[in-house]
Each structure stands twice: as C-alpha cells, then as structure tokens.
Design a protein around this motif. Structure first.
Motif, PDB file in Angstrom:
ATOM      1  N   LYS A  85       0.751  -1.355   0.127  1.00  0.00           N
ATOM      2  CA  LYS A  85       0.135  -0.327  -0.175  1.00  0.00           C
ATOM      3  C   LYS A  85       1.058   1.677   0.254  1.00  0.00           C
ATOM      4  O   LYS A  85       0.034   2.073  -0.914  1.00  0.00           O
ATOM      5  CB  LYS A  85      -1.024   0.099   0.564  1.00  0.00           C
ATOM      6  N   GLY A  86       2.141   1.112   0.457  1.00  0.00           N
ATOM      7  CA  GLY A  86       3.306   2.490   0.801  1.00  0.00           C
ATOM      8  C   GLY A  86       3.307   2.846  -1.082  1.00  0.00           C
ATOM      9  O   GLY A  86       4.216   3.748  -1.024  1.00  0.00           O
ATOM     10  N   ASN A  87       3.798   1.674  -1.969  1.00  0.00           N
ATOM     11  CA  ASN A  87       4.484   2.179  -3.396  1.00  0.00           C
ATOM     12  C   ASN A  87       3.446   3.314  -4.026  1.00  0.00           C
ATOM     13  O   ASN A  87       2.047   3.560  -3.680  1.00  0.00           O
ATOM     14  CB  ASN A  87       4.483   0.772  -3.969  1.00  0.00           C
ATOM     15  N   GLY A  88       4.686   4.098  -3.727  1.00  0.00           N
ATOM     16  CA  GLY A  88       3.913   5.565  -5.100  1.00  0.00           C
ATOM     17  C   GLY A  88       3.651   6.565  -4.250  1.00  0.00           C
ATOM     18  O   GLY A  88       2.953   7.418  -4.984  1.00  0.00           O
ATOM     19  N   LEU A  89       3.724   6.115  -2.850  1.00  0.00           N
ATOM     20  CA  LEU A  89       3.162   7.949  -1.764  1.00  0.00           C
ATOM     21  C   LEU A  89       3.699   8.765  -1.935  1.00  0.00           C
ATOM     22  O   LEU A  89       5.060   8.701  -2.232  1.00  0.00           O
ATOM     23  CB  LEU A  89       2.780   6.894  -0.558  1.00  0.00           C
ATOM     24  N   PHE A  90       2.930   9.412  -2.025  1.00  0.00           N
ATOM     25  CA  PHE A  90       3.641  11.072  -2.295  1.00  0.00           C
ATOM     26  C   PHE A  90       4.793  11.041  -3.278  1.00  0.00           C
ATOM     27  O   PHE A  90       5.406  12.002  -4.058  1.00  0.00           O
ATOM     28  CB  PHE A  90       4.607  11.349  -1.158  1.00  0.00           C
ATOM     29  N   GLY A  91       4.465  10.203  -4.929  1.00  0.00           N
ATOM     30  CA  GLY A  91       5.911   9.728  -5.235  1.00  0.00           C
ATOM     31  C   GLY A  91       6.919   9.698  -5.196  1.00  0.00           C
ATOM     32  O   GLY A  91       7.885   9.990  -5.797  1.00  0.00           O
ATOM     33  N   LYS A  92       7.266   9.521  -3.883  1.00  0.00           N
ATOM     34  CA  LYS A  92       8.877   9.652  -3.758  1.00  0.00           C
ATOM     35  C   LYS A  92       8.877   7.623  -2.792  1.00  0.00           C
ATOM     36  O   LYS A  92      10.140   8.072  -2.545  1.00  0.00           O
ATOM     37  CB  LYS A  92       8.850  10.218  -2.328  1.00  0.00           C
ATOM     38  N   TRP A  93       8.625   6.918  -2.305  1.00  0.00           N
ATOM     39  CA  TRP A  93       8.053   5.626  -1.867  1.00  0.00           C
ATOM     40  C   TRP A  93       7.995   5.062  -2.245  1.00  0.00           C
ATOM     41  O   TRP A  93       6.428   4.678  -3.763  1.00  0.00           O
ATOM     42  CB  TRP A  93       7.297   6.116  -0.418  1.00  0.00           C
ATOM     43  N   HIS A  94       8.999   3.661  -2.392  1.00  0.00           N
ATOM     44  CA  HIS A  94       9.025   2.775  -3.220  1.00  0.00           C
ATOM     45  C   HIS A  94       9.021   1.354  -2.995  1.00  0.00           C
ATOM     46  O   HIS A  94      10.101   1.594  -2.149  1.00  0.00           O
ATOM     47  CB  HIS A  94      10.189   2.869  -4.892  1.00  0.00           C
ATOM     48  N   VAL A  95       8.553   0.494  -3.430  1.00  0.00           N
ATOM     49  CA  VAL A  95       9.099  -0.964  -2.430  1.00  0.00           C
ATOM     50  C   VAL A  95       9.924  -1.578  -3.463  1.00  0.00           C
ATOM     51  O   VAL A  95      10.536  -1.237  -4.375  1.00  0.00           O
ATOM     52  CB  VAL A  95       8.008  -1.846  -3.556  1.00  0.00           C
TER      53      VAL A  95
END
Length: 138
Positions: A105-115
């Motif tokens: 679920k955190g992938n792509g959050l704020f355009g700055k978090w990535h798996v």
C-alpha cells in the motif's frame, strides 16, 4: 549465556506492485520493505515523526545477509534512526499502512516511496544537499 545477536533477516516474496507481479524484499515477518527518494546513501531523510508511519529497519548487529537470488549490497547507515539497514544505498523501511505480509500500500505514496525489489538500482543521491523529510511527504 545470551544467544548472539543477529542482523535482521531480509527475505524475498512474490507480491503485486502497481498491478504487476513482482519479487519484493521483505523483513523477517514478510512485511514489504520500502525506500524513500529523499534519502541519500549516507543519511535517512525519514526520521522522528516520519518513522511512526514508516518504521526504519534497524539492526543491532550489522548488515543482513542477502537472500538467495538477491545480488545487491546490504549495508548499515548510522544516522537519525540508529543503525538502519540499506539496500544498494537506500535506507529501508516498512509502512504502517500495510497490515499483512505481501501488501504494498505504500508504493508510490507522495511520489517518493517505492517497494524495494532485488533489482532496485544503486542510490546515486550523495546527500550533500538533502532537504530532510519535512516537505517531502511521508
């Protein structure tokens, strides 16, 4: 005699990331590991209140061994979160919004978090002008 401490285990697992099947990096409990674009190779930009949402993967005994099939480098970055595990120069985190193994679920959050995946490229942010986490979204 106390048991010797060991570095946290990092594993791989199948997951769906952005609608596609992928092999991801997880902690010992199977929770997805993430990296943050604002981090540098020597500094974690997600510290303090940020780590309430994005807990850092911390080691009390050095870098973990790479799981089978993972050819990148694990290391330790000593900074605001303590001895944080990094993969290819990216400090690693879990995401509090993931409530079960395999969630991303955190992938792509704020355009700055990535798996984090076995193919995550080497971090090239040297961090000389790291802006910190305040305005970067977390």
């Amino acid at each position: 005699v106390p048991a010797p401490s060991t570095a946290p285990a990092v594993k791989t697992a199948p997951a769906t990331v952005g609608g596609a099947s992928a092999t991801i990096l997880t902690n010992a409990q199977g929770m997805t590991l993430y990296y943050f674009d604002s981090d540098s190779t020597t500094t974690s930009a997600c510290t303090g209140s940020c780590t309430q949402l994005w807990p850092a993967l911390i080691s009390s005994s050095g870098a973990p061994a790479a799981p089978s099939g993972v050819n990148g480098n694990f290391s330790i970055i000593n900074g605001g979160n303590g001895a944080q595990v990094a993969y290819n120069g990216h400090p690693l985190y879990t995401y509090s919004g993931d409530t079960a193994p395999g969630q991303t679920k955190g992938n792509g959050l704020f355009g700055k978090w990535h798996v984090a995946t076995p193919s995550t490229a080497q971090n090239t942010n040297a961090g000389s002008n790291n802006p910190g986490y305040g305005n970067n979204g977390y």
